[in-house]
Design a protein around this motif. Structure first.
Motif, PDB file in Angstrom:
ATOM      1  N   ASP A   1      21.114   9.196 -60.253  1.00 13.30           N
ATOM      2  CA  ASP A   1      21.822  10.654 -60.302  1.00 13.30           C
ATOM      3  C   ASP A   1      21.014  11.183 -59.244  1.00 13.30           C
ATOM      4  OD1 ASP A   1      23.306  12.954 -60.183  1.00 13.30           O
ATOM      5  OD2 ASP A   1      22.212  13.647 -61.798  1.00 13.30           O
TER       6      ASP A   1
ATOM      7  N   TYR B   1      20.096   8.008 -64.458  1.00 14.74           N
ATOM      8  CA  TYR B   1      21.391   8.497 -65.100  1.00 14.74           C
ATOM      9  C   TYR B   1      22.255   7.452 -66.067  1.00 14.74           C
ATOM     10  CZ  TYR B   1      26.444   9.585 -64.330  1.00 14.74           C
ATOM     11  OH  TYR B   1      27.661  10.373 -65.249  1.00 14.74           O
TER      12      TYR B   1
ATOM     13  N   ARG C   1      26.627  15.597 -65.621  1.00 12.93           N
ATOM     14  CA  ARG C   1      25.344  15.667 -64.984  1.00 12.93           C
ATOM     15  C   ARG C   1      24.824  16.526 -64.663  1.00 12.93           C
ATOM     16  NH1 ARG C   1      26.097  16.851 -59.958  1.00 12.93           N
ATOM     17  NH2 ARG C   1      23.453  16.416 -58.910  1.00 12.93           N
TER      18      ARG C   1
END
Length: 129
Positions: free
Chosen positions: A48, A117, A122
């Motif tokens: 991420d 991730y 998120r």
């Protein structure tokens, strides 16, 4: 009988990076068969990274730094893609990416340019001050 095409490709696929799009996505020519290659947009799996189009200026600057890091690391380079599968957002694939220095996603995380991730929502990158 006929078999449907698989939605994933486990083995290694050689690719040449043509363009780094942002801090976790690039475009490449992937060698899919003898003498056959395709243009593909690849998202690096398991990371991420900050978003270039973030409303938060600090996140946008973090995304620019991460993109520049990725350009230096894989821009114009040969990479190997594995565990290739359709990305959940469409228009690209998700893959584990390795170059001559090893796992690119893990290196992004070690460099502080991304975080692990594993799907789901998120969070933001920076807390409001």
């Amino acid at each position: 009988g006929a078999r449907a095409a698989s939605a994933a490709l486990d083995g290694h696929v050689r690719a040449e990076v043509d363009n780094v799009v942002d801090d976790d996505t690039f475009e490449a020519r992937a060698a899919i068969w003898l003498g056959q290659s395709i243009e593909v947009r690849v998202r690096i799996a398991g990371v991420d990274a900050p978003e270039l189009h973030a409303r938060c200026e600090a996140e946008r600057l973090g995304a620019l730094a991460a993109r520049d890091w990725l350009v230096r690391r894989i821009g114009g380079a040969a990479v190997r893609l594995s565990a290739v599968r359709y990305d959940k957002y469409g228009g690209r694939v998700d893959a584990d990416v390795r170059d001559s220095g090893g796992d690119v996603g893990a290196a992004l995380i070690r460099a502080g340019m991304a975080r692990p991730y594993h799907g789901g929502r998120r969070g933001g990158w920076f807390e409001a001050t």
